[in-house]
Structures are given as C-alpha cells and as structure tokens.
Enzyme design. Structure first.
Site, short mmCIF file in Angstrom:
data_model
loop_
_atom_site.label_atom_id
_atom_site.label_comp_id
_atom_site.label_asym_id
_atom_site.label_seq_id
_atom_site.Cartn_x
_atom_site.Cartn_y
_atom_site.Cartn_z
N ASP A 135 0.86 -1.19 0.00
CA ASP A 135 0.00 0.00 0.00
C ASP A 135 0.89 1.23 0.00
O ASP A 135 1.78 1.37 0.84
CB ASP A 135 -0.90 0.00 1.23
CG ASP A 135 -2.01 1.03 1.14
OD1 ASP A 135 -2.47 1.31 0.01
OD2 ASP A 135 -2.43 1.56 2.18
N HIS A 142 -3.89 14.11 0.58
CA HIS A 142 -4.13 13.26 1.75
C HIS A 142 -2.96 13.32 2.72
O HIS A 142 -3.15 13.46 3.94
CB HIS A 142 -4.38 11.82 1.30
CG HIS A 142 -4.52 10.85 2.44
ND1 HIS A 142 -5.57 10.88 3.31
CD2 HIS A 142 -3.70 9.83 2.86
CE1 HIS A 142 -5.43 9.92 4.22
NE2 HIS A 142 -4.30 9.27 3.96
N ARG A 151 0.77 16.20 12.99
CA ARG A 151 2.10 16.75 13.22
C ARG A 151 2.03 18.27 13.18
O ARG A 151 1.05 18.87 13.57
CB ARG A 151 3.08 16.18 12.19
CG ARG A 151 3.34 14.68 12.34
CD ARG A 151 4.43 14.21 11.38
NE ARG A 151 4.07 14.41 9.99
CZ ARG A 151 3.36 13.55 9.27
NH1 ARG A 151 2.95 12.43 9.83
NH2 ARG A 151 3.07 13.79 8.02
N GLU A 208 -10.89 4.00 3.28
CA GLU A 208 -9.90 4.74 2.51
C GLU A 208 -10.20 4.49 1.05
O GLU A 208 -10.17 3.35 0.57
CB GLU A 208 -8.48 4.31 2.87
CG GLU A 208 -8.07 4.72 4.28
CD GLU A 208 -6.58 4.58 4.54
OE1 GLU A 208 -5.84 4.23 3.61
OE2 GLU A 208 -6.17 4.84 5.68
N ASP A 242 -9.53 0.37 1.48
CA ASP A 242 -8.53 -0.13 2.42
C ASP A 242 -8.92 0.32 3.82
O ASP A 242 -8.48 1.36 4.32
CB ASP A 242 -7.15 0.41 2.02
CG ASP A 242 -6.03 -0.38 2.66
OD1 ASP A 242 -6.28 -1.55 3.04
OD2 ASP A 242 -4.93 0.15 2.77
N TYR A 253 1.42 3.05 15.45
CA TYR A 253 2.19 3.26 14.22
C TYR A 253 3.63 3.73 14.44
O TYR A 253 4.46 3.61 13.54
CB TYR A 253 1.45 4.23 13.29
CG TYR A 253 1.67 5.71 13.57
CD1 TYR A 253 2.56 6.45 12.78
CD2 TYR A 253 0.98 6.36 14.59
CE1 TYR A 253 2.74 7.80 13.02
CE2 TYR A 253 1.16 7.71 14.82
CZ TYR A 253 2.05 8.43 14.04
OH TYR A 253 2.22 9.77 14.27
N THR A 359 -4.79 6.44 0.04
CA THR A 359 -6.02 7.23 0.00
C THR A 359 -5.92 8.34 -1.04
O THR A 359 -4.95 9.08 -1.08
CB THR A 359 -6.30 7.85 1.38
OG1 THR A 359 -6.38 6.80 2.34
CG2 THR A 359 -7.61 8.62 1.37
#
Length: 428
Positions: A135, A142, A151, A208, A242, A253, A359
C-alpha cells in the site's frame, strides 16, 4: 499490435445500456461461480457474465497461444503470467466475438447457453491469488491533511515524501471481494489524556478510497524494473477500500507504521479493468518540479488516468448519501513510479501482486478520500440523508465506492466495491 477492442464505434449484439460501466470497449477480467457451482475465469458485457473457459473449449480462441486450462482456473494468475501480448490478443478476440457484425456465436444458441450468464445468476470471487500486497501513500492532498492533523501544520509533509513513493507491506490474507462484510476490529488504543492503553473494539473505523493495480511476473530477485518499462507489467486496476482503524493506528504506528489498524480487511471490486481499456483516458499527473525526483523516477509524457471516483454511505435500512467525489488524476506519484521504486532494490514482483494507491484525496471541495479528512478527525460530523450524523463508520453502515472514465465516445467503469461494517466478533 493495435488495440482493436477499443474502437469507440463498435457495437455488441448483446443488449447493453448506454450508461453501463461494461460496454464492449471495456472487457474486464474476473472470476465467478455459476449456479452449478463451477468456478471460471470470465469477462463482463453489460449485465452479462461471459464464461471464457467455455469459449476456449468451444474453439473461439483458436490461433492464440493459450494453455488448455488457462480459463478453467479459480484465479487469473496464470493468464496474467502470459503477458501483455496475450492479454491484448484475447481482449481483441472477445470484442470480435461479440461484435454486432459477427454472427458466429450470436446465431448458435447451444454455444450461447454455455457461455453467457446473467450477472444476477453468478457469484463474483476474488479475481487473483494475491501473494503480496503493498500500500502506497501517494496523494499529496491526503498526506498533507494527515500531516496537519497529527504533526506540525507548517511542515505537514515529512522530508522524504516529495522524493520517494512512500509505501508499506500489507496483509493479503484479508483482502476480500465486494459484497463480503467486514467486522469492526478489536485492538489496543490509548484514550486521550491517558498514559496506559485499553483493549476493545475500535471506535474510529474508517474507509480509505483507493485504487490498486495488479502486476504480472516482472523481474528476478536482484533486478529492477526501469520506469520506462513499468506499465508493461501492469495488468489492470481495481477499486480498493482499504479499511482503517484510526484509534488503533494512532497508538501502534510509531516506530514501524501501520499494523493491526490496517490488516483486518481490504475490499476490492471484482472486475480487473485492463490498462488497454483505460488507454483512451490517459492524462497528465501533478507536476514534480520542486524537487524533481531522482533520475530513476523521472518520466516524460502522460502517466495518469482520468478516473472519476465516488464514495457513498448507506446506513442499515436507509438510503445512500454520496459523501465524496474525486479523481485518480490527482495522485502525485504514478503507478509507473511506484513500481519502479518498489523494485529499485531488487524486490521481486509476481503475477497477482497488488499495489494500493493510498487514499486518494483531491484539491477541491468534496474530494476527500476518508472520513478522517471529511470530518477532520471527527470534529465536524457529516449529516446523512436520513438525518443521522457520522464522524466515522457505524456498525450496519455499507460503504460503496464507484469508479468510471468517460469521454464523448465511451464510458469505461469498474462497477463498485460495496462492504458492510458488522459489529466485532468477541475475542476468545
């Protein structure tokens, strides 16, 4: 070799609606199960499924170098391995067989009965055995939106994003065709303000909006695919939902990226639309000038495609609400660049491998490709036609994605990928 199947003036002796995604100029490839529980490789014309295995056994592909059982498989992998020349020969032949001026099959009722099925009488299967799934993260809009949310808004894109097609390896075991429901995943999350995680169902399940391309056998381990040759190894494209669990992803993550938040389900449309069918819709992709990619990623000409994409949500016992309309042409990194980068280190690519776009969000209003962006992390709920609100996807909701290309002469579509979200399965 010319792509005669794309002739916009060609008509079929089968009755096909003018607004169908599957005119005679499309000829996608898929796998379906008949009422007699026979699995076969096929194509689609309008509302008819065509059994290519039966066509071959009846001699309609005579003169094309095919193994006797290539269309009697339960996946397209062997056919895809045959390469671009064979794909084009077969697709051109199918167009000829169903051309309005060709009476051979049209006037043979026994053959027609063996070859042609109504779509309502077949059950679509996963079209390929997907050995590996990658992916990407290739939509600048996006990537910018998520960077702003998670962030520094002033430095939304990470330093590497404009230099490489960022990607990660997904899980092929939970890729399913349209119509298969998906369960809300369980996992660890870290509630806001807390320092210790909790376990339970994800509260922030999202879709997504993506496309994906399917590859043929492309290289040996250690070899790379030059960018100028990359498209020769792409068989075709599907729509991809997705699925994502945003709260699980936020906790897990760092440092290695998505894991359980992404591998619980990915849904694809069952018909693979070939690159040959999409050729009339080739267009430019976003400019890459500041900075320019490194030489192995540089390309000239048009390498994107004008594919309209749409997302709708249908609540249980409710009507559909369209929540997004965007286009594949907005994707910053092209499929050629993705495949060239994927193999620059010698990574082997096999028949049936699937590469997700990431995405797809656009730069205009209403063109965002996830609930995360549409509701800005749940801060701005959307209202559906039945008056209910959504921050993310509720149990019982069905997410429908559609895609099509259209010009003055023809419409080429993907159909849809439709998946219902069910409550979680209790842990054992």
């Amino acid at each position: 070799m010319p792509i005669t199947a794309n002739n916009p003036d060609r008509k079929s002796w089968l009755e096909i609606s003018s607004d169908s995604d599957f005119p005679i100029q499309n000829i996608p490839f898929g796998v379906f199960l008949t009422k007699e529980n026979v699995v076969t490789v096929g194509t689609r014309l309008g509302e008819y499924a065509i059994d290519l295995g039966a066509l071959q056994q009846l001699g309609y592909f005579e003169g094309i170098d095919l193994t006797d059982d290539v269309f009697l498989q339960d996946t397209l992998n062997d056919f895809i391995s045959d390469g671009k020349k064979t794909w084009r020969l077969v697709r051109n032949r199918i167009a000829d067989i169903f051309d309005a001026e060709n009476s051979t099959l049209r006037d043979n009722k026994k053959h027609r009965d063996a070859v042609i099925f109504k779509m309502e009488d077949v059950e679509m299967q996963l079209p390929v055995f997907i050995g590996d799934y990658t992916d990407f993260f290739s939509s600048r809009e996006h990537a910018t939106n998520t960077g702003k949310m998670f962030r520094d808004p002033a430095n939304a894109l990470l330093p590497n994003w404009l230099h490489i097609p960022v990607g990660y390896h997904g899980r092929s075991s939970t890729i399913v065709p349209s119509g298969i429901p998906v369960h809300r995943p369980m996992g660890q999350t870290l509630p806001n303000g807390e320092t210790q995680p909790i376990f339970g169902p994800s509260r922030l399940v999202d879709f997504e909006l993506e496309t994906a391309f399917i590859t043929t056998d492309a290289n040996l381990m250690g070899e790379n695919i030059p960018i100028g040759e990359a498209e020769d190894y792409i068989f075709g494209m599907v729509l991809l939902n997705d699925w994502s669990a945003r709260d699980i992803q936020k906790w897990e993550y760092v440092p290695l990226g998505p894991f359980l938040a992404k591998n619980f389900a990915s849904s694809i449309s069952p018909w693979i639309v070939t690159m040959d069918a999409l050729e009339p819709f080739r267009c430019a992709s976003p400019k890459q000038e500041d900075p320019k990619p490194l030489p192995y990623l540089q390309q000239t000409g048009d390498h994107s495609f004008d594919i309209n994409l749409q997302v709708g949500i249908t609540p249980e016992n409710g009507e559909e609400t369209i929540i997004s309309n965007t286009n594949f042409k907005y994707m910053y990194w092209t499929m050629s660049q993705q495949l060239a980068h994927h193999t620059i280190n010698g990574c082997r690519i096999n028949s049936g491998d699937m590469m997700g776009s990431g995405t797809l969000s656009g730069p205009i209003e209403g063109s965002l490709g996830s609930m995360l962006e549409i509701t800005w992390g749940g801060q701005n709920p959307i209202k559906l036609n039945d008056g209910s609100e959504r921050k993310f996807i509720n149990d019982g909701d069905t997410v429908i994605m559609r895609g099509y290309c259209k010009n003055d002469s023809v419409r080429i579509g993907f159909g849809e990928v439709s998946s219902k979200l069910l409550p979680p399965i209790p842990t054992k």
